[in-house]
Design an enzyme around this catalytic site. Structure first.
Site, PDB file in Angstrom:
ATOM      1  N   PHE A 228       0.819  -1.222   0.000  1.00  0.00           N
ATOM      2  CA  PHE A 228       0.000   0.000   0.000  1.00  0.00           C
ATOM      3  C   PHE A 228       0.851   1.270   0.000  1.00  0.00           C
ATOM      4  O   PHE A 228       0.345   2.350   0.283  1.00  0.00           O
ATOM      5  CB  PHE A 228      -0.936   0.003   1.222  1.00  0.00           C
ATOM      6  CG  PHE A 228      -1.839  -1.200   1.285  1.00  0.00           C
ATOM      7  CD1 PHE A 228      -2.849  -1.375   0.346  1.00  0.00           C
ATOM      8  CD2 PHE A 228      -1.667  -2.169   2.257  1.00  0.00           C
ATOM      9  CE1 PHE A 228      -3.679  -2.494   0.390  1.00  0.00           C
ATOM     10  CE2 PHE A 228      -2.496  -3.290   2.313  1.00  0.00           C
ATOM     11  CZ  PHE A 228      -3.501  -3.450   1.379  1.00  0.00           C
TER      12      PHE A 228
ATOM     13  N   CYS B 188      -0.368   3.011 -10.932  1.00  0.00           N
ATOM     14  CA  CYS B 188      -1.259   2.154 -10.148  1.00  0.00           C
ATOM     15  C   CYS B 188      -2.738   2.415 -10.380  1.00  0.00           C
ATOM     16  O   CYS B 188      -3.444   1.536 -10.879  1.00  0.00           O
ATOM     17  CB  CYS B 188      -0.914   2.299  -8.673  1.00  0.00           C
ATOM     18  SG  CYS B 188       0.806   1.936  -8.336  1.00  0.00           S
TER      19      CYS B 188
HETATM   20  C1  UGA Z   1      -1.287   4.506  -4.925  1.00  0.00           C
HETATM   21  C2  UGA Z   1      -1.920   4.208  -3.549  1.00  0.00           C
HETATM   22  O1  UGA Z   1      -2.152   5.439  -2.860  1.00  0.00           O
HETATM   23  C3  UGA Z   1      -1.011   3.320  -2.714  1.00  0.00           C
HETATM   24  O2  UGA Z   1      -1.655   2.984  -1.490  1.00  0.00           O
HETATM   25  C4  UGA Z   1      -0.703   2.032  -3.497  1.00  0.00           C
HETATM   26  O3  UGA Z   1       0.216   1.206  -2.798  1.00  0.00           O
HETATM   27  C5  UGA Z   1      -0.073   2.408  -4.845  1.00  0.00           C
HETATM   28  O4  UGA Z   1      -0.985   3.256  -5.569  1.00  0.00           O
HETATM   29  C6  UGA Z   1       0.174   1.130  -5.611  1.00  0.00           C
HETATM   30  O5  UGA Z   1      -0.787   0.457  -5.969  1.00  0.00           O
HETATM   31  O6  UGA Z   1       1.342   0.751  -5.772  1.00  0.00           O
HETATM   32  P1  UGA Z   1       0.586   6.181  -5.849  1.00  0.00           P
HETATM   33  O7  UGA Z   1       0.023   5.862  -7.193  1.00  0.00           O
HETATM   34  O8  UGA Z   1       2.038   6.076  -5.645  1.00  0.00           O
HETATM   35  O9  UGA Z   1      -0.101   5.243  -4.704  1.00  0.00           O
HETATM   36  O10 UGA Z   1       0.217   7.694  -5.487  1.00  0.00           O
HETATM   37  P2  UGA Z   1      -1.015   8.432  -4.802  1.00  0.00           P
HETATM   38  O11 UGA Z   1      -0.474   9.329  -3.758  1.00  0.00           O
HETATM   39  O12 UGA Z   1      -2.080   7.515  -4.400  1.00  0.00           O
HETATM   40  O13 UGA Z   1      -1.537   9.347  -6.000  1.00  0.00           O
HETATM   41  C7  UGA Z   1      -2.074   8.789  -7.197  1.00  0.00           C
HETATM   42  C8  UGA Z   1      -2.599   9.873  -8.106  1.00  0.00           C
HETATM   43  O14 UGA Z   1      -3.756  10.491  -7.541  1.00  0.00           O
HETATM   44  C9  UGA Z   1      -1.610  11.022  -8.351  1.00  0.00           C
HETATM   45  O15 UGA Z   1      -1.637  11.383  -9.700  1.00  0.00           O
HETATM   46  C10 UGA Z   1      -2.122  12.149  -7.488  1.00  0.00           C
HETATM   47  O16 UGA Z   1      -1.802  13.415  -7.976  1.00  0.00           O
HETATM   48  C11 UGA Z   1      -3.622  11.894  -7.564  1.00  0.00           C
HETATM   49  N1  UGA Z   1      -4.392  12.447  -6.418  1.00  0.00           N
HETATM   50  C12 UGA Z   1      -4.185  11.980  -5.166  1.00  0.00           C
HETATM   51  C13 UGA Z   1      -5.355  13.425  -6.658  1.00  0.00           C
HETATM   52  O17 UGA Z   1      -5.568  13.859  -7.811  1.00  0.00           O
HETATM   53  N2  UGA Z   1      -6.074  13.894  -5.592  1.00  0.00           N
HETATM   54  C14 UGA Z   1      -5.896  13.439  -4.334  1.00  0.00           C
HETATM   55  O18 UGA Z   1      -6.612  13.910  -3.412  1.00  0.00           O
HETATM   56  C15 UGA Z   1      -4.923  12.464  -4.102  1.00  0.00           C
END
Ligand code: UGA
Length: 455
Positions: free
Chosen positions: A153, A278
Site C-alpha cells: 500500500f 497504479c
Molecule cells: C497509490 C496508492 O495510494 C497506494 O496505497 C498504493 O500502494 C499504490 O498506488 C500502488 O498500488 O502501488 P501512488 O500511485 O504512488 O499510490 O500515489 P497516490 O499518492 O495515491 O496518488 C495517485 C494519483 O492520484 C496522483 O496522480 C495524485 O496526484 C492523484 N491524487 C491523489 C489526486 O488527484 N487527488 C488526491 O486527493 C490524491
C-alpha cells in the site's frame, strides 16, 4: 530471516531495502543486468526519498545484496517476494507472464521449504495459479512451498515512510505456518522495534494492525483499496465542476465534507486527475476481474471516464482564456504524475503537453526530477532548467504537479517574464489571494469566482 525479492522496481526495491533496514538478510534479484549494475555501483534506477540512504547503508553492512542470478535468490530463502511487473494488456487485464516465470524459476531452484509471497498487484485467484505452478515445476520433491498474498500500500514519493509506518499490514495465507513466517518477518515494524531512519525521535505509540485473511481476500483488498481511492478523487473532481458552475469553492466544500469522520479529508483534492502506474491500471484491471466473475462494475468504468476528461478540461480552460492556442507559448510547472517522484507514467502533465502541442502551442516545462523522462516521452516539449525559464514568454503557466518548492516561488519574478500573467493552478496548491494581489489572473479547479485583482 533470509528474504529474497524478485524484481527491483519501485515495490521490490523499497521492500528489499526496508526489510534489510529492520534487520533481515535480503537478496534482491532482477533479470535486467543494467538495473543491477546501477545498484551495485551504489546508484538507484529511480528517485524515491530516503531510499538511496537505506540502500547504501544496508549494502555496506552486508544485509542487502543484488544479483541477476535466480539461483542465488532462490537458495536458502525463508520468504521470497514476487515483485515483478504486471503491465496492462491492451484489454486492461494484467499480464501475469512475469509472475508465472518468477514462480517457475523459484520452483526449479529453491533449496528449502519456502514461503512464496505475491506483492505485485495481481488479480484475485493468482495465488491458486502460483500454487499450481510450483507443484508442476518443482524439481525437489522434499521441499514444501507455502503461498501468501501480501499487498503493498505504499505511495510513490512516500514509499519508505509508508513501508515502515503503514496503516495496516495485510497477509493472505492458507496455512498457520505461512502466517507465522510473515508475523515474524513484520514483527519489527508491527511493534516499532527498529531505529527509524526518517524520524530521529520516532516514537511508535500503537501497534500496526496486522490483518490475516485468506489469499483471495487479500488480493481483492488491494484492488478495492486503490479503486476506492481513485473513486474518491473522481468524486471530488466532479463536485469541483459543480462548484465552478455554481460559484462555490471546492476547497471549502471538501473541508466541510472531510470533517465527517466517516468520509475523511484525504484523497478529496480536486485537480487534473490521477495518474501513475497504479490507479489507472488497477482500476481497469478491477473492472476486468469483476467482469470475469460476472459483475459489471459500471461505477468504476465511470471513474475511469471522468478521470480521462480532466486533462481535456485543462485544454478547454486555456482555450476559453486565451481564445487561440495555436502559436501561443505555455509553461508547465511539474511533469511527474505526483510530487517527490521522477515517475511520469500516466502523468496528467504529459497528456496536457501532447494535447497543447497538437493544438499548435509551444510547450515548455520544468520538473525537479522528471525532466529527462518527460523529454523522452514527449520530444516536442521544451525542458527548462528552472520554473522561471518555463514561464518566460508564456501566455499561461499551468501548475500540473504540486512539488512543495512551487509554493514558495518568487511569483513577481515569474510574472515579470510572462507575456500574460495567467496562472492555471491544476492542483489548487497555490495561494490564490496572494497571486491575485500580485496581478495574476488565477484559475483554479472548482474554485468559484476569484477575488478581484489588485489595481
Ligand atoms: C497509490 C496508492 O495510494 C497506494 O496505497 C498504493 O500502494 C499504490 O498506488 C500502488 O498500488 O502501488 P501512488 O500511485 O504512488 O499510490 O500515489 P497516490 O499518492 O495515491 O496518488 C495517485 C494519483 O492520484 C496522483 O496522480 C495524485 O496526484 C492523484 N491524487 C491523489 C489526486 O488527484 N487527488 C488526491 O486527493 C490524491
Amino acid at each position: 530471516m533470509h528474504v529474497s525479492v524478485i524484481g527491483t522496481g519501485y515495490v521490490g526495491l523499497v521492500t528489499g531495502a526496508c526489510l534489510a533496514e529492520v534487520g533481515h538478510d535480503v537478496v534482491c534479484m532482477d533479470d535486467n543486468p543494467a538495473k543491477i549494475e546501477v545498484l551495485l555501483q551504489g546508484r538507484l534506477p529511480i528517485y524515491e526519498p530516503y531510499l538511496a540512504d537505506l540502500v547504501a547503508r544496508n549494502t555496506r553492512i552486508g544485509r542487502l545484496r543484488f544479483t541477476t542470478e535466480v539461483t542465488e535468490a532462490a537458495r536458502d530463502a525463508a520468504v521470497i517476494f514476487i515483485c515483478v511487473n504486471t503491465p496492462p494488456r491492451p484489454d486492461g487485464e494484467a499480464d501475469l507472464s512475469y509472475v508465472e516465470l518468477a514462480t517457475r524459476r523459484i520452483a526449479e531452484h529453491a533449496t528449502r521449504d519456502t514461503l512464496i509471497t505475491e506483492k505485485s498487484t495481481v488479480p484475485v485467484q493468482t495465488g491458486q495459479w502460483i500454487q499450481k505452478t510450483l507443484a508442476i515445476y518443482t524439481k525437489r520433491p522434499g521441499i514444501t512451498f507455502d503461498v501468501a498474498s501480501n499487498p503493498e500500500f505504499t505511495r510513490e514519493g512516500m514509499a519508505v515512510e509508508d513501508f515502515l509506518h503503514p496503516d495496516r499490514i495485510v497477509v493472505g495465507v492458507s496455512s498457520p505456518r505461512a502466517e507465522a513466517v510473515l508475523r515474524a518477518l513484520y514483527a519489527p515494524i508491527v511493534e516499532g522495534r527498529f531505529a527509524c531512519p526518517i524520524h530521529p525521535d520516532c516514537r511508535v505509540d500503537r501497534a500496526v494492525p496486522f490483518l490475516v485473511t485468506d489469499i483471495a481476500s487479500a488480493e481483492l483488498i488491494k484492488h478495492a483499496s486503490n479503486s476506492f481511492l481513485a473513486m474518491k478523487i473522481a468524486f471530488a473532481n466532479a463536485v469541483a465542476d459543480v462548484c465552478e458552475a455554481a460559484g462555490a469553492d471546492i476547497l471549502q466544500v471538501v473541508k466541510g465534507v472531510g470533517l465527517d469522520k466517516r468520509i475523511g479529508r484525504a484523497f478529496l483534492n480536486a485537480g487534473i486527475g490521477f495518474g501513475g502506474s497504479c490507479f489507472p491500471k488497477d482500476l481497469k484491471a478491477f473492472v476486468k476481474i469483476a467482469e470475469r466473475n460476472g459483475y459489471d462494475f459500471a461505477l468504476l468504468k465511470e471513474v475511469d471516464r471522468l478521470n480521462a476528461q480532466r486533462r481535456e478540461r485543462v485544454v478547454e480552460k486555456l482555450r476559453h482564456a486565451l481564445w487561440i492556442l495555436k502559436g501561443k507559448r505555455i509553461g508547465l510547472l511539474g511533469l511527474a504524475f505526483k510530487p517527490n517522484t521522477d515517475d511520469i507514467r500516466e502523468a496528467p502533465a504529459l497528456t496536457i503537453a501532447r494535447r497543447l502541442l497538437e493544438e499548435g502551442a509551444a510547450v515548455q516545462g520544468y520538473d525537479p526530477q522528471a525532466a529527462a523522462k518527460a523529454q523522452e516521452a514527449v520530444p516536442g516539449l521544451t525542458i527548462c532548467p528552472d520554473p522561471y525559464t518555463a514561464a518566460e514568454g508564456a501566455e499561461a503557466v499551468v501548475l500540473c504537479t504540486e512539488w512543495p518548492e512551487f509554493a514558495s516561488l518568487d511569483f513577481a519574478r515569474l510574472k515579470a517574464g510572462m507575456v500574460r500573467p495567467l496562472l492555471l493552478d491544476g492542483r489548487n496548491a497555490l495561494d490564490r489571494e496572494a497571486l491575485t494581489a500580485l496581478g495574476f489572473e488565477y484559475l483554479g479547479i472548482g474554485r468559484g469566482p476569484a477575488p478581484r485583482s489588485a489595481p
